[in-house]
Design an enzyme around this catalytic site. Structure first.
Site, short mmCIF file in Angstrom:
data_model
loop_
_atom_site.label_atom_id
_atom_site.label_comp_id
_atom_site.label_asym_id
_atom_site.label_seq_id
_atom_site.Cartn_x
_atom_site.Cartn_y
_atom_site.Cartn_z
N GLU A 257 0.78 -1.20 -0.18
CA GLU A 257 0.17 0.16 0.11
C GLU A 257 1.00 1.33 -0.04
O GLU A 257 0.55 2.12 -0.55
CB GLU A 257 -0.72 -0.16 1.20
CG GLU A 257 -1.83 1.12 1.45
CD GLU A 257 -2.89 1.15 2.27
OE1 GLU A 257 -3.63 0.22 2.11
OE2 GLU A 257 -2.94 1.80 3.09
N ARG A 283 4.65 34.08 -15.32
CA ARG A 283 3.93 35.18 -14.54
C ARG A 283 5.08 36.36 -14.22
O ARG A 283 6.09 36.26 -13.79
CB ARG A 283 3.84 34.54 -13.15
CG ARG A 283 3.28 35.48 -12.06
CD ARG A 283 1.75 36.21 -12.39
NE ARG A 283 1.45 36.74 -11.24
CZ ARG A 283 0.19 37.32 -11.36
NH1 ARG A 283 -0.60 37.59 -12.41
NH2 ARG A 283 0.00 37.98 -10.12
N GLN A 294 15.20 35.54 -6.59
CA GLN A 294 15.69 34.38 -6.00
C GLN A 294 14.82 34.00 -4.95
O GLN A 294 14.74 32.54 -4.43
CB GLN A 294 16.81 34.78 -5.10
CG GLN A 294 18.16 34.74 -6.12
CD GLN A 294 19.58 35.10 -5.44
OE1 GLN A 294 19.46 35.59 -4.36
NE2 GLN A 294 20.44 34.52 -5.92
#
Lengths: 394, 84
Positions: A257, A283, A294
């Site tokens: 799982e 953007r 940065q």
């Protein structure tokens, strides 16, 4: 597009690795991407999984990935499975869909194939492979979560079978499932070791009640409900493995799982990072792309480091499982590392996208809601730390 | 040190620090006596695999196989005999 590759820690795939099959499976999934992602946000808002999207998972052959070939499956190894699921995570925008697939494979397909009698395999595996029969498993109870074997559900042995009684809660896929692997106490005098058994219970048996779907923070397209078993007559043939083998089976199932769910998550993190990079390049603020700042580029570098750390842990866990050992330490480490990296990266993705990231319609905030669940299910982060500490000699 | 002596030393060091290895009875029920619990079995199995090079299959996580030092010795003997 670059294929995401998860190779064992040695850097080379194991000899059994069928690279052509894996590549073919991944390419095949591209055809289904549109259906997997269709209207998923409406499903997310409504807290449902549309039938056509689950049907696409079945028709794409994903429900058959772990089933032995003799029963209509592909019998993928841990390394092959991790790679296919990582790829699925990278193209599927809806974590709940992949989670429901992982639940199906790990709850039922894997333990029945490994521990089931020939009769049980013949009865269940072909339908599980086709997806005509959906699997789930029931472990957690109102008074037993992390302390799983404090469970109170009883399966009392009698002539021809067991009488199953008890309450199970937070059961993923319970509203969809046809067969539920229920863990219950069969020997009141024994503890976790030897006292519990796993039964593949037909959800339609008299006395099985599935509660109303539960509303939750994330993974809203992976339906969840509670279960009530009122003196359910479960036939002998439903026993998976031997009586008292519940602990061993659950230990085995939990490894798969974690492998499956967190391979999907590594893929999801790859998609999330790609999207964040594209956004940072496009953007514009203060006259230039935000990726030139940065504060943004370092955040993306941190996301990359967390993602690759997570991928490396996945590789180590896969290698340990391929090696045939217990892999307890590697699995616990991978679960902890990937789940925590995913939450951190999902929060960073929202920060990078600003207001747009906070809006539901972009689908970015869903990443965080879905990732938080990973800190809890399949053994919480605290429990994984317990295991890690125990395994390294504390 | 023989393999079973190393396992005996490991069990005492990990789970029963108050018992000297030579004082641990080979037929003592390690589970009933509370020396080893479910997590303890996983630790013991990890030790057998990593330090003793013994492969334990998922089906071999039954309590009976680790119930006592005698039982563990029989498990290892069976594997060694099969490998030979």
């Amino acid at each position: 597009m670059t294929r995401s590759l998860t190779l064992p820690a040695t850097g080379a795939p194991p000899a059994s690795f069928r690279a052509d099959l894996v590549a073919e499976l991944c390419q095949g999934l591209d055809r289904w991407q549109g259906v997997f992602n269709s209207n998923w946000q409406e499903d997310d808002r409504a807290g449902v999984l549309s039938q056509n999207r689950w049907q696409a998972v079945c028709e794409a052959g994903l429900t058959a990935l772990t089933i032995p070939e003799a029963y209509g499956g592909l019998a993928l190894t841990a390394a092959e499975l991790a790679q296919v699921l990582e790829y699925l995570g990278s193209i599927c925008e809806d974590s709940g869909l992949g989670f429901t697939l992982a639940t199906h494979l790990c709850s039922t397909c894997i333990p029945v194939a490994r521990f089931g009698s020939d009769a049980l395999k013949a009865a269940l595996l072909p339908a599980l492979a086709a997806g005509d029969c959906v699997g789930a498993h029931a472990i957690t109870e109102p008074d037993s979560g992390s302390d799983a074997f404090a469970m109170r559900s009883r399966a009392v042995p009698g002539p021809g079978g067991y009488t199953l009684s008890g309450e199970k809660c937070y059961i993923s896929s319970a509203p969809l499932a046809d067969v539920i692997v229920v863990y219950a106490r069969t020997h009141p005098d024994k503890g976790a070791l030897g006292g519990f058994s796993a039964l593949a219970v037909d959800r339609h048996l008299p006395g099985v009640t599935v509660g109303q779907p539960r509303s939750k923070m994330g993974l809203r397209t992976a339906p969840m409900a509670d279960l009530h078993f009122d003196a359910v007559a479960v036939p002998d043939g439903a026993l998976i493995g031997r009586e008292g083998q519940g602990f061993s089976i659950l230990d085995y199932v939990m490894k798969w799982e974690i492998l499956c769910v967190f391979a999907l998550q590594v893929g999801e993190m790859r998609r999330q990072l790609r999207r964040s990079i594209d956004w940072a390049k496009g953007r514009q603020q203060f006259g230039q792309a935000i990726g030139n700042y940065q504060a943004v580029s370092h955040r993306i570098a941190d996301m990359h480091m967390r993602l690759e750390g997570a991928a490396n842990w996945l590789s180590r866990a896969v290698a340990a499982m391929e090696g045939g050992g217990r892999a307890s330490l590697e699995i616990a480490s991978a679960k902890l590392a990937i789940s925590e990296a995913h939450v951190a990266n999902s929060l960073d993705a929202i920060m990078l996208h600003g207001g747009a990231g906070y809006m539901s319609e972009t689908g970015i905030e869903a990443g965080l809601r879905n990732a938080v669940g990973g800190l809890i299910y399949s053994g919480t982060s605290d429990i994984q730390r317990n295991r890690i500490a125990a395994m390294i000699g504390l | 040190m023989t393999q079973i002596a190393r396992i005996r030393a490991f069990i005492c060091a990990e789970f029963a620090p108050d018992i000297q290895p030579q004082d641990l009875p080979a037929d003592l029920d390690l589970i009933q006596s509370g020396i080893i619990d479910s997590l303890g079995v996983l630790k013991l199995v990890a030790f057998l695999e990593d330090d003793c090079g013994i492969a334990i299959a998922p089906e071999e996580l039954d309590a009976e196989l680790y119930q006592s030092l005698d039982a563990i010795a029989a498990l290892i003997d069976g594997k060694t005999a099969n490998a030979a």
